[in-house]
Design a protein around this motif. Structure first.
Motif, short mmCIF file in Angstrom:
data_model
loop_
_atom_site.label_atom_id
_atom_site.label_comp_id
_atom_site.label_asym_id
_atom_site.label_seq_id
_atom_site.Cartn_x
_atom_site.Cartn_y
_atom_site.Cartn_z
N ILE A 129 17.94 30.85 74.99
CA ILE A 129 17.14 31.94 75.57
C ILE A 129 17.94 33.25 75.63
O ILE A 129 17.36 34.31 75.87
N PHE A 130 19.24 33.19 75.42
CA PHE A 130 20.04 34.41 75.34
C PHE A 130 19.46 35.37 74.30
O PHE A 130 19.56 36.59 74.44
N TYR A 131 18.83 34.83 73.25
CA TYR A 131 18.34 35.63 72.14
C TYR A 131 16.90 36.10 72.31
O TYR A 131 16.31 36.62 71.36
N ARG A 132 16.35 35.97 73.50
CA ARG A 132 14.91 36.27 73.67
C ARG A 132 14.56 37.73 73.33
O ARG A 132 13.43 38.00 72.94
N ASN A 133 15.52 38.64 73.48
CA ASN A 133 15.25 40.04 73.15
C ASN A 133 15.78 40.44 71.78
O ASN A 133 15.65 41.60 71.38
N LEU A 134 16.38 39.48 71.08
CA LEU A 134 16.97 39.78 69.77
C LEU A 134 16.23 39.12 68.62
O LEU A 134 16.23 39.63 67.49
N ILE A 135 15.62 37.98 68.90
CA ILE A 135 14.99 37.21 67.83
C ILE A 135 13.48 37.15 68.05
O ILE A 135 13.01 36.69 69.09
N ASN A 136 12.74 37.63 67.07
CA ASN A 136 11.28 37.59 67.10
C ASN A 136 10.78 36.97 65.80
O ASN A 136 11.56 36.49 64.98
N GLU A 148 22.96 36.28 60.25
CA GLU A 148 23.93 37.30 60.66
C GLU A 148 24.03 37.38 62.18
O GLU A 148 25.13 37.46 62.75
N ILE A 149 22.89 37.34 62.86
CA ILE A 149 22.88 37.39 64.32
C ILE A 149 23.57 36.17 64.91
O ILE A 149 24.41 36.29 65.82
N ARG A 164 24.25 24.58 75.59
CA ARG A 164 23.66 23.46 76.33
C ARG A 164 22.60 23.95 77.32
O ARG A 164 22.06 23.16 78.10
N GLY A 165 22.33 25.24 77.29
CA GLY A 165 21.32 25.80 78.18
C GLY A 165 19.92 25.71 77.58
O GLY A 165 19.72 25.16 76.50
N PRO A 166 18.94 26.26 78.28
CA PRO A 166 17.55 26.23 77.79
C PRO A 166 17.41 26.91 76.43
O PRO A 166 18.11 27.89 76.14
N LEU A 167 16.52 26.37 75.63
CA LEU A 167 16.28 26.94 74.30
C LEU A 167 15.11 27.91 74.32
O LEU A 167 14.23 27.84 75.18
N LEU A 168 15.14 28.81 73.37
CA LEU A 168 14.06 29.78 73.20
C LEU A 168 12.90 29.09 72.49
O LEU A 168 13.08 28.39 71.50
#
Length: 229
Positions: A129-136, A148-149, A164-168
């Motif tokens: 979920i770290f990538y929620r604002n980067l990956i669409n 690349e990201i 190991r945290g929640p996934l997007l």
């Protein structure tokens, strides 16, 4: 249709038993592995020989990357982490055949971080979920941009090798390993499937049969005692 197999960790005989069962029941399914082929078990060299010979597709896991970095970039963070994560057992499996190491490093080097398939999205530890604002959706459909990201963060604890945290929730089924479970586990809210069923702990190795983002069946085999210390 694909068959996605969890973390192997040098469990060669367990792996070959599982693949035999998968190919008998679902001969049309293409086989993929979620990485961590080596370390901790007895037969890392045999696993890599088998994968290379059969040309089985896999995403590189954190253990595979540590192995690769140790021999190619020995002063890197990943290389330094290897000896606290099962390196001694891998080196033991290469005794009297160290020439195989370079060949296997090249196999790992060519492995992608992910497979974005029609049937599912496969990676070692998943898109967090770290990538929620980067990956669409646009990024997900451009593999070079997505790669690349994700490459930028492969050493972080939220990256696709270590998370190991929640996934997007990316709109399709994410299939991952890395986090040990006693049974394969599906989380509806994130549309994520965890298939590392702790073969290296003596539990079992699991393949998920998946078609068009639907989980059709799980096939598991108990860990062979000859594979673990």
């Amino acid at each position: 249709m694909v068959a996605v197999i969890g973390d192997v960790h040098g469990c060669f005989y367990t792996l070959t038993n599982l693949i035999e069962e998968v190919e008998t029941e679902f001969p049309q399914a293409e086989i993929y592995l979620v990485g961590d082929l080596i370390d901790r078990g007895r037969h890392s060299c045999e696993v890599m020989d088998f994968i290379a010979e059969r040309k089985i597709k896999f995403t590189a896991g954190n253990h595979d990357y540590m192995f690769y970095h140790y021999f190619r970039y020995p002063h890197s963070t990943l290389a330094e982490a290897w000896f606290s994560n099962g390196a001694e057992f891998t080196l033991k499996s290469y005794e009297n055949r160290f020439e195989r190491i370079n060949e296997h490093i090249e196999v790992i080097k060519k492995a992608p971080l992910f497979f974005n398939l029609e049937d599912c999205f496969i990676s070692h530890a998943g898109i967090s979920i770290f990538y929620r604002n980067l990956i669409n959706d646009l990024v997900l459909n451009d593999e070079s941009v997505l790669n690349e990201i994700l490459q930028e963060d492969i050493e972080t604890d939220f990256g696709i090798l270590w998370n190991r945290g929640p996934l997007l929730n990316i709109g399709k089924l994410q299939v991952v390993g890395h986090t040990r479970m006693s049974e394969p586990r599906y989380l509806k809210e994130t549309n994520a499937l965890y298939v590392d069923t702790a073969a290296i702990s003596g539990n079992k190795l699991t393949a998920a049969i998946i078609e068009e983002n639907r989980i059709e069946k799980f096939i598991s085999v108990k860990t062979q005692s000859s594979d673990i210390y």
